[in-house]
Structures are given as structure tokens and as C-alpha cells.
Design a protein around this motif. Structure first.
Motif, PDB file in Angstrom:
ATOM      1  N   UNK A  46       0.834  -1.207   0.000  1.00 41.55           N
ATOM      2  CA  UNK A  46       0.000   0.000   0.000  1.00 41.55           C
ATOM      3  C   UNK A  46       0.865   1.252   0.000  1.00 41.55           C
ATOM      4  N   UNK A  47       1.945   1.260   0.784  1.00 41.45           N
ATOM      5  CA  UNK A  47       2.796   2.448   0.870  1.00 41.45           C
ATOM      6  C   UNK A  47       3.635   2.646  -0.384  1.00 41.45           C
ATOM      7  N   UNK A  48       3.800   1.622  -1.182  1.00 44.00           N
ATOM      8  CA  UNK A  48       4.550   1.787  -2.423  1.00 44.00           C
ATOM      9  C   UNK A  48       3.722   2.529  -3.473  1.00 44.00           C
ATOM     10  N   UNK A  49       2.418   2.627  -3.263  1.00 42.79           N
ATOM     11  CA  UNK A  49       1.558   3.391  -4.158  1.00 42.79           C
ATOM     12  C   UNK A  49       1.770   4.879  -3.872  1.00 42.79           C
ATOM     13  N   UNK A  50       2.223   5.647  -4.859  1.00 45.51           N
ATOM     14  CA  UNK A  50       2.503   7.075  -4.622  1.00 45.51           C
ATOM     15  C   UNK A  50       1.295   7.860  -4.113  1.00 45.51           C
ATOM     16  N   UNK A  51       0.101   7.502  -4.560  1.00 41.73           N
ATOM     17  CA  UNK A  51      -1.083   8.245  -4.111  1.00 41.73           C
ATOM     18  C   UNK A  51      -1.257   8.104  -2.607  1.00 41.73           C
ATOM     19  N   UNK A  52      -1.079   6.903  -2.095  1.00 39.01           N
ATOM     20  CA  UNK A  52      -1.227   6.668  -0.657  1.00 39.01           C
ATOM     21  C   UNK A  52      -0.094   7.347   0.095  1.00 39.01           C
ATOM     22  N   UNK A  53       1.129   7.182  -0.397  1.00 40.89           N
ATOM     23  CA  UNK A  53       2.289   7.760   0.278  1.00 40.89           C
ATOM     24  C   UNK A  53       2.157   9.279   0.388  1.00 40.89           C
ATOM     25  N   UNK A  54       1.820   9.941  -0.713  1.00 37.24           N
ATOM     26  CA  UNK A  54       1.729  11.395  -0.685  1.00 37.24           C
ATOM     27  C   UNK A  54       0.529  11.881   0.118  1.00 37.24           C
ATOM     28  N   UNK A  55      -0.534  11.117   0.124  1.00 29.52           N
ATOM     29  CA  UNK A  55      -1.677  11.485   0.961  1.00 29.52           C
ATOM     30  C   UNK A  55      -1.293  11.420   2.437  1.00 29.52           C
ATOM     31  N   UNK A  56      -0.567  10.392   2.826  1.00 33.49           N
ATOM     32  CA  UNK A  56      -0.119  10.284   4.220  1.00 33.49           C
ATOM     33  C   UNK A  56       0.857  11.396   4.583  1.00 33.49           C
ATOM     34  N   UNK A  57       1.733  11.750   3.669  1.00 33.47           N
ATOM     35  CA  UNK A  57       2.661  12.859   3.916  1.00 33.47           C
ATOM     36  C   UNK A  57       1.869  14.151   4.101  1.00 33.47           C
ATOM     37  N   UNK A  58       0.873  14.359   3.268  1.00 33.93           N
ATOM     38  CA  UNK A  58       0.042  15.567   3.394  1.00 33.93           C
ATOM     39  C   UNK A  58      -0.699  15.611   4.720  1.00 33.93           C
ATOM     40  N   UNK A  59      -1.265  14.505   5.132  1.00 33.85           N
ATOM     41  CA  UNK A  59      -1.972  14.459   6.414  1.00 33.85           C
ATOM     42  C   UNK A  59      -0.996  14.717   7.557  1.00 33.85           C
ATOM     43  N   UNK A  60       0.183  14.136   7.474  1.00 35.50           N
ATOM     44  CA  UNK A  60       1.198  14.357   8.512  1.00 35.50           C
ATOM     45  C   UNK A  60       1.606  15.819   8.586  1.00 35.50           C
ATOM     46  N   UNK A  61       1.750  16.450   7.422  1.00 37.91           N
ATOM     47  CA  UNK A  61       2.118  17.871   7.401  1.00 37.91           C
ATOM     48  C   UNK A  61       1.009  18.718   8.012  1.00 37.91           C
ATOM     49  N   UNK A  62      -0.236  18.421   7.690  1.00 38.44           N
ATOM     50  CA  UNK A  62      -1.349  19.184   8.257  1.00 38.44           C
ATOM     51  C   UNK A  62      -1.421  19.019   9.779  1.00 38.44           C
ATOM     52  N   UNK A  63      -1.226  17.812  10.253  1.00 44.02           N
ATOM     53  CA  UNK A  63      -1.252  17.574  11.699  1.00 44.02           C
ATOM     54  C   UNK A  63      -0.106  18.319  12.369  1.00 44.02           C
ATOM     55  N   UNK A  64       1.062  18.311  11.740  1.00 43.19           N
ATOM     56  CA  UNK A  64       2.215  19.021  12.305  1.00 43.19           C
ATOM     57  C   UNK A  64       1.938  20.515  12.383  1.00 43.19           C
ATOM     58  N   UNK A  65       1.389  21.076  11.329  1.00 39.51           N
ATOM     59  CA  UNK A  65       1.060  22.505  11.319  1.00 39.51           C
ATOM     60  C   UNK A  65       0.025  22.810  12.401  1.00 39.51           C
ATOM     61  N   UNK A  66      -0.984  21.967  12.531  1.00 37.33           N
ATOM     62  CA  UNK A  66      -2.018  22.194  13.541  1.00 37.33           C
ATOM     63  C   UNK A  66      -1.436  22.128  14.945  1.00 37.33           C
ATOM     64  N   UNK A  67      -0.556  21.200  15.199  1.00 39.02           N
ATOM     65  CA  UNK A  67       0.058  21.077  16.537  1.00 39.02           C
ATOM     66  C   UNK A  67       0.954  22.260  16.818  1.00 39.02           C
ATOM     67  N   UNK A  68       1.749  22.688  15.850  1.00 40.90           N
ATOM     68  CA  UNK A  68       2.640  23.829  16.039  1.00 40.90           C
ATOM     69  C   UNK A  68       1.828  25.085  16.288  1.00 40.90           C
ATOM     70  N   UNK A  69       0.762  25.276  15.535  1.00 38.53           N
ATOM     71  CA  UNK A  69      -0.085  26.473  15.735  1.00 38.53           C
ATOM     72  C   UNK A  69      -0.719  26.438  17.122  1.00 38.53           C
ATOM     73  N   UNK A  70      -1.135  25.255  17.565  1.00 38.06           N
ATOM     74  CA  UNK A  70      -1.775  25.126  18.882  1.00 38.06           C
ATOM     75  C   UNK A  70      -0.759  25.429  19.980  1.00 38.06           C
TER      76      UNK A  70
END
Length: 73
Positions: A46-70
Motif C-alpha cells: 500500500x505504501x509503495x503506491x505514490x497516491x497513498x504515500x503522498x496522501x499520508x505525507x500531506x496528512x502528517x504535514x497538516x497535523x504538524x502545522x495544527x500542533x505547532x499552531x496550537x
């Protein structure tokens, strides 16, 4: 009609052998290591699929931004 004791004993031994074979097969199929390896393989696929990998990276980035802002709010 009575059966020959040797025939009965032979049938019992055949049933034991069949049961032992079946139990051996079940123990191989139910091996937890086998399930773990199958799970790892599935996740890797599943992680070798670029769509899944990049979606997870995007979600991780959003969570990181939300935590830093908080933290700095």
C-alpha cells in the motif's frame, strides 16, 4: 456383526494419522509470524503506491502545522 480387532485398530491408527496431519496443517496456517509477515507485506504494498504515500505525507504535514499552531497560540 462383530468386526475384527485388527481392522478396528488399523482404522483408529489411520484416523490418528489423519488428525495429526490436519493439526500440523492448521498449526502452519495459524502461525502468528505468518500473519505478521502478511500484514507487513500488505502495508509495504500500500505504501509503495505514490497516491497513498503522498496522501499520508500531506496528512502528517497538516497535523504538524495544527500542533505547532496550537503550541504557539
Amino acid at each position: 456383526m462383530a468386526r475384527d480387532p485388527d481392522t478396528i485398530e488399523r482404522e483408529i491408527q489411520q484416523a490418528r494419522d489423519a488428525l495429526a496431519t490436519t493439526l500440523d496443517e492448521l498449526s502452519v496456517k495459524a502461525d502468528p509470524k505468518r500473519f505478521v509477515e502478511a500484514g507487513k507485506s500488505t502495508v509495504r504494498d500500500k505504501l509503495s503506491d505514490p497516491r497513498v504515500r503522498y496522501a499520508l505525507i500531506g496528512v502528517g504535514a497538516l497535523v504538524t502545522v495544527a500542533v505547532v499552531r496550537k503550541l504557539f497560540k
